[in-house]
Design an enzyme around this catalytic site. Structure first.
Site, mmCIF file in Angstrom:
data_model
loop_
_atom_site.group_PDB
_atom_site.id
_atom_site.type_symbol
_atom_site.label_atom_id
_atom_site.label_comp_id
_atom_site.label_asym_id
_atom_site.label_seq_id
_atom_site.Cartn_x
_atom_site.Cartn_y
_atom_site.Cartn_z
ATOM 1 N N ASP A 35 44.341 13.115 14.573
ATOM 2 C CA ASP A 35 42.994 12.889 14.038
ATOM 3 C C ASP A 35 42.567 14.053 13.127
ATOM 4 O OD1 ASP A 35 40.136 12.313 13.907
ATOM 5 O OD2 ASP A 35 40.408 11.102 15.714
ATOM 6 N N THR A 74 36.866 7.895 11.724
ATOM 7 C CA THR A 74 37.942 7.698 12.699
ATOM 8 C C THR A 74 38.266 6.228 12.968
ATOM 9 O OG1 THR A 74 37.515 9.791 13.760
ATOM 10 C CG2 THR A 74 38.550 8.105 15.123
ATOM 11 N N ASP A 157 38.484 6.691 22.738
ATOM 12 C CA ASP A 157 38.577 5.249 23.001
ATOM 13 C C ASP A 157 38.787 4.455 21.713
ATOM 14 O OD1 ASP A 157 35.950 5.399 21.952
ATOM 15 O OD2 ASP A 157 34.970 4.667 23.771
ATOM 16 N N ARG A 158 38.095 4.859 20.618
ATOM 17 C CA ARG A 158 38.196 4.032 19.401
ATOM 18 C C ARG A 158 39.599 4.031 18.806
ATOM 19 N NH1 ARG A 158 34.439 7.986 18.659
ATOM 20 N NH2 ARG A 158 34.657 9.543 17.031
ATOM 21 N N HIS A 289 35.647 19.667 13.465
ATOM 22 C CA HIS A 289 34.188 19.470 13.479
ATOM 23 C C HIS A 289 33.439 20.700 14.014
ATOM 24 C CE1 HIS A 289 33.883 15.347 12.231
ATOM 25 N NE2 HIS A 289 34.701 14.918 13.172
HETATM 26 ZN ZN ZN Z 1 38.959 10.895 13.156
#
Ligand code: ZN
Length: 539
Positions: A35, A74, A157-158, A289
């Protein structure tokens, strides 16, 4: 000649008497999404990797893989990786969107929720792939051979929903301080990994060592609007601090441990059909982030990830299973403007509170004489929705005034209305040459998108309140769109293709390796030939 080439790629000697020209398929496909692993981070660190990322860097390398759409978040990004389709087709236009019809009491919908579950809200929801409109690789594999098994493990989860689709055999994701799936009974490997996480959390964690490579990057940078600094963190944490665990290399290590455990437990790669193991490694995003991408924190994170992936692959090697690996990312990322300002980029700035949805609503509400919110939106940019309570005339006026107000901001690059996006042709050609309208069109779903979309100028960070996240992604600019796509298999003949390709090309590419037919016209991607030379793995 062709046969020899294919055999070289697939690293399988032909059986003496086998007349078949068809090389064997791998027994296990491992798909990894890191990610926020931008093409820029890959380029910066590539020469320093000596673990798993180095191995993948010596396979087939596409350094300019594009998450080609505008809303580089994401959920949309993960929806492209194993579907072959852009968000306009997957329906996953953002992490959150608004639907006044689907749930009038709480029109904000989370991409990976099922709002049909009674009592759910976008914050308290049942995780589900319900919104995903397309099939994923696991579905295609099971269609081709129902004996194929699919397991997915992720820090979010996504990503677990968007890459695993509707029918994985096992799906686990991180929530709070452990891996969960409310609909499943934890197997031994899940129990074991959760237990070792609990043991780690029961103790404080000292700061990690600072690798020599990371020393020059370790410098405190003050963040505008706070007393916070970032840049010299080393992931020390107090006892029980599961939030800090998540924002550290420990989350990826736990995810990799669980993936290895499930591989063993389910004997993935040892059955009659090819199996699929999917990993969502989320820590790089949390580190980005919370600390930005240019400091010691990201350096430590990527070095730890490289090492952990190296160990994971070594474990797979020991099984003797013929496996193939595909690694990519859901989007890129952008550093904190404060550090860019110190590193020759004086025009990197933050959005300001005058662009907030609250501020816009105050102005519009006054000018239209309408009480309550006129606009709904998640951030200072992205999809914006006009309140359904307005009359047609009010709506038209609200749209005109809102588009003018956003368009007047010196930090806004472009505003596209729904009508403009509906009329735009579907984008085609190399994604690095696309217009902003093309990029926005790839994120546009007429059922789910807003009445207009706001795109910020390059190098504008949409975060003005820096109390939690300090840096982000989500823009239509290449630092957020470009990600590496790395393919590796034992004895693969390495090559590098620097020209732009897309993450939607991954599904047809892997389908070709597995010799699974994808119905023509059902996806946006095209097969990438993984064989250097005149032969073609796509045929
Ligand atoms: Zn992401």
């Amino acid at each position: 000649m062709k046969l020899a080439r294919l055999t070289a790629l697939l690293a399988l000697p032909l059986a003496a008497a086998a007349p078949a020209a068809v090389p064997e398929k791998p027994k296990l496909v491992v798909v990894i999404s890191v990610d926020q692993f931008s093409a820029d981070l890959f380029a910066q660190y590539r020469q320093h990797f000596d673990g798993g990322l180095q191995r993948l860097s010596k396979g087939v390398v596409f350094p300019s893989g594009y998450q080609s759409h505008a809303a580089t978040e994401t959920c949309p990004g993960h929806s492209t990786i194993l579907t072959g389709s852009r968000p306009a087709r997957t329906g996953i236009i953002a992490n959150n969107w608004f639907s006044f019809r689907a749930r009038p009491s709480d029109p904000n919908l989370y991409c990976a929720e099922d709002e049909r579950v009674p009592g759910s809200t976008h914050r308290k929801y049942t995780a589900s792939p319900y919104h995903l409109k397309t099939l994923v690789l696991g579905d295609h594999m099971k269609r081709a051979d129902p004996r194929s098994r699919v397991a997915v493990v992720s820090g979010k989860d996504r990503s677990a929903m968007m890459m695993g689709g509707n029918r994985p055999d096992q799906r686990w994701w991180w929530e709070g301080d452990r891996f969960i799936n409310p609909g499943a009974t934890p197997s031994d490997s899940v129990v074991e990994v959760n237990r070792s996480v609990a043991a780690a959390l029961a103790e404080p964690r000292p700061a990690r060592d600072l690798p020599g490579l990371c020393e020059p990057r370790s410098r405190a940078v003050s963040i505008q609007g706070t007393r916070r600094t970032v840049g010299d963190g080393r992931f020390a944490r107090a006892k029980g601090d599961s939030a800090a665990f998540k924002i550290s290399p420990d989350l990826d290590q736990a995810t990799l441990d669980l993936a290895a455990g499930l591989r063993r437990e389910l004997r993935l790669g040892e059955g009659p059909a090819t199996d699929l193991l999917i990993l969502g490694l989320s820590a790089t995003d949390y580190v980005g982030h919370n600390y930005g991408t240019g400091g010691a924190e990201m350096c430590i994170q990527l070095m730890a990830l490289d090492k952990a992936l190296g160990e994971f692959f070594r474990k797979l090697d020991q099984t003797g299973i013929d496996y193939a690996v595909l690694l990519t990312a859901d989007h890129g990322g952008h550093d904190v403007p404060e550090r860019y300002n110190q590193q020759a980029i004086p025009d990197a700035i933050r959005a300001d509170s005058t662009m907030s949805i609250e501020e816009m609503n105050r102005k519009l509400s006054k000018s239209l004489g309408v009480p309550g919110p006129v606009l709904y939106g998640e951030y200072v940019s992205g999809d914006m929705y006009i309140a359904p309570k307005l009359s047609a005339a009010q709506r038209a006026r609200a749209l005109r005034e809102a588009v003018r107000a956003y368009g007047a901001s010196p930090k806004v690059a472009k505003v596209f209305t729904r009508a403009q996006l509906l009329a735009a042709p579907r984008p085609s050609g190399p994604p690095d040459t696309w217009s902003l309208l093309d990029r926005a069109k790839a994120s546009f779903d007429p059922e789910r998108s807003g009445d207009f979309v706001v795109l910020l100028k390059p190098r504008v960070t949409p975060i003005y309140d820096t109390r939690s996240y300090v840096a982000t992604h989500g823009s239509p600019w290449d630092y957020d769109r470009r990600v590496p796509i790395l393919f590796w298999r034992k004895d693969v003949v390495p090559f590098e293709q620097p020209l732009a390709v897309e993450t939607v090309d991954i599904l047809p590419t892997l389908a070709a390796v597995l010799r699974i037919a994808i119905p023509p016209g059902s996806i946006d991607g095209r097969c990438l030939d993984l064989v250097e030379g005149p032969d073609d793995s796509c045929r």
